[in-house]
Design an enzyme around this catalytic site. Structure first.
Site, PDB file in Angstrom:
ATOM      1  N   LYS A   1       3.992  22.911 -13.487  1.00 47.27           N
ATOM      2  CA  LYS A   1       3.374  21.675 -13.027  1.00 47.27           C
ATOM      3  C   LYS A   1       3.422  21.582 -11.508  1.00 47.27           C
ATOM      4  O   LYS A   1       2.457  21.148 -10.874  1.00 47.27           O
ATOM      5  CB  LYS A   1       4.056  20.457 -13.648  1.00 47.27           C
ATOM      6  CG  LYS A   1       3.401  19.155 -13.210  1.00 47.27           C
ATOM      7  CD  LYS A   1       3.361  18.103 -14.262  1.00 47.27           C
ATOM      8  CE  LYS A   1       2.383  16.996 -13.867  1.00 47.27           C
ATOM      9  NZ  LYS A   1       2.425  15.852 -14.781  1.00 47.27           N
TER      10      LYS A   1
ATOM     11  N   GLU B   1       4.593  18.497 -24.723  1.00 40.30           N
ATOM     12  CA  GLU B   1       4.195  18.916 -23.382  1.00 40.30           C
ATOM     13  C   GLU B   1       4.756  20.296 -23.032  1.00 40.30           C
ATOM     14  O   GLU B   1       4.101  21.088 -22.352  1.00 40.30           O
ATOM     15  CB  GLU B   1       4.660  17.889 -22.342  1.00 40.30           C
ATOM     16  CG  GLU B   1       3.920  16.564 -22.404  1.00 40.30           C
ATOM     17  CD  GLU B   1       2.481  16.655 -21.914  1.00 40.30           C
ATOM     18  OE1 GLU B   1       2.109  17.668 -21.298  1.00 40.30           O
ATOM     19  OE2 GLU B   1       1.722  15.698 -22.152  1.00 40.30           O
TER      20      GLU B   1
ATOM     21  N   LYS C   1       1.017  11.226 -10.571  1.00 42.76           N
ATOM     22  CA  LYS C   1       0.131  10.364 -11.347  1.00 42.76           C
ATOM     23  C   LYS C   1       0.905   9.106 -11.742  1.00 42.76           C
ATOM     24  O   LYS C   1       1.991   9.192 -12.309  1.00 42.76           O
ATOM     25  CB  LYS C   1      -0.360  11.068 -12.608  1.00 42.76           C
ATOM     26  CG  LYS C   1      -1.593  11.912 -12.421  1.00 42.76           C
ATOM     27  CD  LYS C   1      -2.120  12.353 -13.776  1.00 42.76           C
ATOM     28  CE  LYS C   1      -3.389  13.151 -13.658  1.00 42.76           C
ATOM     29  NZ  LYS C   1      -3.902  13.563 -14.985  1.00 42.76           N
TER      30      LYS C   1
ATOM     31  N   ARG D   1      -5.990  21.258 -11.673  1.00 44.18           N
ATOM     32  CA  ARG D   1      -5.058  20.368 -12.376  1.00 44.18           C
ATOM     33  C   ARG D   1      -5.557  19.959 -13.755  1.00 44.18           C
ATOM     34  O   ARG D   1      -4.776  19.565 -14.617  1.00 44.18           O
ATOM     35  CB  ARG D   1      -4.788  19.126 -11.515  1.00 44.18           C
ATOM     36  CG  ARG D   1      -3.710  18.208 -12.096  1.00 44.18           C
ATOM     37  CD  ARG D   1      -3.261  17.175 -11.083  1.00 44.18           C
ATOM     38  NE  ARG D   1      -2.263  16.289 -11.658  1.00 44.18           N
ATOM     39  CZ  ARG D   1      -1.449  15.529 -10.929  1.00 44.18           C
ATOM     40  NH1 ARG D   1      -1.517  15.557  -9.614  1.00 44.18           N
ATOM     41  NH2 ARG D   1      -0.576  14.739 -11.506  1.00 44.18           N
TER      42      ARG D   1
ATOM     43  N   HIS E   1      -5.026  16.732 -24.382  1.00 45.05           N
ATOM     44  CA  HIS E   1      -4.909  15.320 -24.037  1.00 45.05           C
ATOM     45  C   HIS E   1      -6.157  14.495 -24.329  1.00 45.05           C
ATOM     46  O   HIS E   1      -6.056  13.278 -24.502  1.00 45.05           O
ATOM     47  CB  HIS E   1      -4.536  15.168 -22.563  1.00 45.05           C
ATOM     48  CG  HIS E   1      -3.101  15.470 -22.282  1.00 45.05           C
ATOM     49  ND1 HIS E   1      -2.519  16.678 -22.592  1.00 45.05           N
ATOM     50  CD2 HIS E   1      -2.113  14.716 -21.736  1.00 45.05           C
ATOM     51  CE1 HIS E   1      -1.249  16.653 -22.239  1.00 45.05           C
ATOM     52  NE2 HIS E   1      -0.982  15.471 -21.724  1.00 45.05           N
TER      53      HIS E   1
ATOM     54  N   HIS F   1      -5.021  11.415 -26.294  1.00 43.34           N
ATOM     55  CA  HIS F   1      -5.057  10.039 -25.791  1.00 43.34           C
ATOM     56  C   HIS F   1      -5.847   9.134 -26.735  1.00 43.34           C
ATOM     57  O   HIS F   1      -5.508   7.961 -26.911  1.00 43.34           O
ATOM     58  CB  HIS F   1      -5.667   9.994 -24.400  1.00 43.34           C
ATOM     59  CG  HIS F   1      -4.717  10.401 -23.316  1.00 43.34           C
ATOM     60  ND1 HIS F   1      -5.122  10.677 -22.031  1.00 43.34           N
ATOM     61  CD2 HIS F   1      -3.369  10.568 -23.322  1.00 43.34           C
ATOM     62  CE1 HIS F   1      -4.072  11.000 -21.301  1.00 43.34           C
ATOM     63  NE2 HIS F   1      -3.009  10.952 -22.064  1.00 43.34           N
TER      64      HIS F   1
ATOM     65  N   ARG G   1       0.816  -1.231   0.000  1.00 48.60           N
ATOM     66  CA  ARG G   1       0.000   0.000   0.000  1.00 48.60           C
ATOM     67  C   ARG G   1       0.842   1.271   0.000  1.00 48.60           C
ATOM     68  O   ARG G   1       0.373   2.328   0.388  1.00 48.60           O
ATOM     69  CB  ARG G   1      -0.976   0.001   1.184  1.00 48.60           C
ATOM     70  CG  ARG G   1      -1.978  -1.137   1.142  1.00 48.60           C
ATOM     71  CD  ARG G   1      -3.028  -0.999   2.230  1.00 48.60           C
ATOM     72  NE  ARG G   1      -4.003  -2.076   2.153  1.00 48.60           N
ATOM     73  CZ  ARG G   1      -3.873  -3.256   2.777  1.00 48.60           C
ATOM     74  NH1 ARG G   1      -2.805  -3.480   3.539  1.00 48.60           N
ATOM     75  NH2 ARG G   1      -4.805  -4.176   2.661  1.00 48.60           N
TER      76      ARG G   1
ATOM     77  N   HIS H   1       3.802  10.164 -27.313  1.00 49.32           N
ATOM     78  CA  HIS H   1       2.779  10.934 -26.609  1.00 49.32           C
ATOM     79  C   HIS H   1       2.762  12.393 -27.055  1.00 49.32           C
ATOM     80  O   HIS H   1       1.699  12.973 -27.295  1.00 49.32           O
ATOM     81  CB  HIS H   1       3.044  10.838 -25.104  1.00 49.32           C
ATOM     82  CG  HIS H   1       2.120  11.651 -24.264  1.00 49.32           C
ATOM     83  ND1 HIS H   1       0.783  11.340 -24.087  1.00 49.32           N
ATOM     84  CD2 HIS H   1       2.337  12.783 -23.540  1.00 49.32           C
ATOM     85  CE1 HIS H   1       0.224  12.230 -23.303  1.00 49.32           C
ATOM     86  NE2 HIS H   1       1.132  13.120 -22.942  1.00 49.32           N
TER      87      HIS H   1
ATOM     88  N   GLU I   1      -6.579  16.153  -9.013  1.00 53.14           N
ATOM     89  CA  GLU I   1      -7.267  16.586 -10.225  1.00 53.14           C
ATOM     90  C   GLU I   1      -8.753  16.851  -9.981  1.00 53.14           C
ATOM     91  O   GLU I   1      -9.619  16.423 -10.727  1.00 53.14           O
ATOM     92  CB  GLU I   1      -7.095  15.535 -11.331  1.00 53.14           C
ATOM     93  CG  GLU I   1      -7.324  16.090 -12.724  1.00 53.14           C
ATOM     94  CD  GLU I   1      -6.956  15.104 -13.813  1.00 53.14           C
ATOM     95  OE1 GLU I   1      -6.046  15.425 -14.589  1.00 53.14           O
ATOM     96  OE2 GLU I   1      -7.550  14.024 -13.884  1.00 53.14           O
TER      97      GLU I   1
ATOM     98  N   ASN J   1      -4.443  18.954 -18.844  1.00 51.99           N
ATOM     99  CA  ASN J   1      -4.934  18.036 -19.862  1.00 51.99           C
ATOM    100  C   ASN J   1      -5.170  18.726 -21.206  1.00 51.99           C
ATOM    101  O   ASN J   1      -5.779  18.129 -22.102  1.00 51.99           O
ATOM    102  CB  ASN J   1      -6.238  17.385 -19.388  1.00 51.99           C
ATOM    103  CG  ASN J   1      -6.009  16.442 -18.229  1.00 51.99           C
ATOM    104  OD1 ASN J   1      -5.036  15.704 -18.203  1.00 51.99           O
ATOM    105  ND2 ASN J   1      -6.907  16.478 -17.252  1.00 51.99           N
TER     106      ASN J   1
END
Length: 357
Positions: free
Chosen positions: A224, A182, A140, A238, A245, A249, A118, A261, A234, A242
């Site tokens: 960032k 990016e 992330k 945040r 994105h 994606h 965990r 990417h 998010e 995106n």
């Protein structure tokens, strides 16, 4: 050479160290309590990972986990392999995982660290521009499934990040340019200086040895760090990260994750800009600026016109959607991002026609 320290605030603050030749700072981030360290790396960094291991042996028991590069590594079977290595070596909660590679490697290493017992200590050492300005920072982590990209994952803050610009040595220029997808995103959503540097001299801007390059990396990381420090999970702010994105994606999925990417995000940004223009938010000038900057970086700005139905179905499964309602980050102007919620599908299709080739 000097080292720049950028702090990511929040409930679990950590530092991002930026400089050249600073991998020797890794033991500081691993800390004195760990006994075992797992270095997750791609095949292309096998020799460097072995050298990194040698630098740590004596202080820690160090294991290497070589995983497939790029999106091929972001599978549950790969994470399970890492768990197996850790289990056989009796990793405990005080031990550590190091992600040494590009954005896909740091995503997987982060997911492995977040899920083992965990959560154990995680240090990210990104070795690509994309990893440095995006994937390794912000907590992330994730893997892909047959249904889409990054649908399984966790928010998990690292103990620290080392951005050693010297690790970019040996990367192809195409790899560097892909990472600029990016970087340009940060320019459009928050920091116009990035766009100005690229427009002033694209060759200097994309030279990983130049001070202009380092300046853009640091600006990107600061943006960032500020955003994720305020909104780790998010829930609001945040989402601006995106930009480009949602469609990007979908393009990656349609291309079976064979595209870089940054290239997919470049197309996604032009699409988002066209959405902004069609909704009356964004001027022709700013849309054209998207196209000219991305073209100067040899990044794509269009996609085959006949692929719309596939892309739309993938976007509806996007993790940023709310129920059946699609959400897009668009711009009112440079550095003025906002959210477009539930746009009519006819509008989405009209914007796609503007990028169709």
């Amino acid at each position: 050479m000097s080292t720049t320290t950028i702090t990511v605030s929040g409930t679990e603050p950590y530092d991002v160290l930026v400089g050249r030749g600073i991998l020797d700072r890794l033991p500081e981030l691993i800390g004195p309590n760990a006994q075992k360290v797992l270095i997750v790396h791609p095949p292309t960094l096998g020799a460097r990972a072995a050298a990194l291991r040698e630098s740590l042996v004596g202080d820690y028991e160090v294991l290497l986990a070589e995983i497939p590069d790029a999106e091929a590594g972001k599978r549950v079977e790969v994470a399970a392999f890492c768990w197996q290595v850790m289990g056989q070596a009796d990793f405990t909660r005080t031990d550590a995982v190091v992600g040494f590679g590009g954005g896909s490697v740091t995503d997987v290493a982060g997911f492995v660290a977040a899920t083992w017992l965990r959560g154990i200590r995680l240090i990210q050492l990104p070795t690509t521009l994309l990893g440095m300005v995006d994937a390794a920072i912000g907590g992330k982590t994730g893997i892909n499934t047959a249904e889409g990209k990054n649908l399984v994952g966790a928010f998990y803050a690292p103990a620290g990040v080392i951005v050693d610009l010297d690790t970019l040595t040996g990367l192809s220029q195409m790899e560097i340019l892909a990472g600029f997808g990016e970087v340009v995103k940060y320019g459009f959503i928050a920091e116009p200086e990035i766009l100005d540097i690229i427009e002033r001299d694209v060759d200097v801007a994309t030279d990983s040895q130049s001070e202009e390059f380092r300046r853009m990396v640091e600006l990107s990381i600061r943006i960032k760090a500020r955003v994720v420090g305020e909104d780790f999970r998010e829930a609001g702010l945040r989402e601006i990260l995106n930009y480009g994105h949602t469609l990007g994606h979908a393009v990656e999925y349609a291309e079976r994750f064979q595209w870089r990417h940054g290239a997919a995000v470049a197309i996604g940004m032009v699409y988002a800009a066209e959405l902004g223009r069609l909704t009356g938010r964004l001027s022709d000038e700013v849309v054209d600026r998207h196209r000219s900057i991305l073209t100067s970086l040899q990044l794509p700005i269009g996609y085959p016109a006949g692929r719309w139905s596939t892309l739309l179905s993938v976007m509806k499964r996007d993790k940023k959607a709310r129920g059946s309602m699609l959400r897009f980050i668009v711009l009112d102007d440079v550095a003025k991002p906002t959210t477009l919620t539930g746009p009519d599908e006819s509008l989405l299709f009209a914007a796609y026609q503007e990028i169709g080739i």
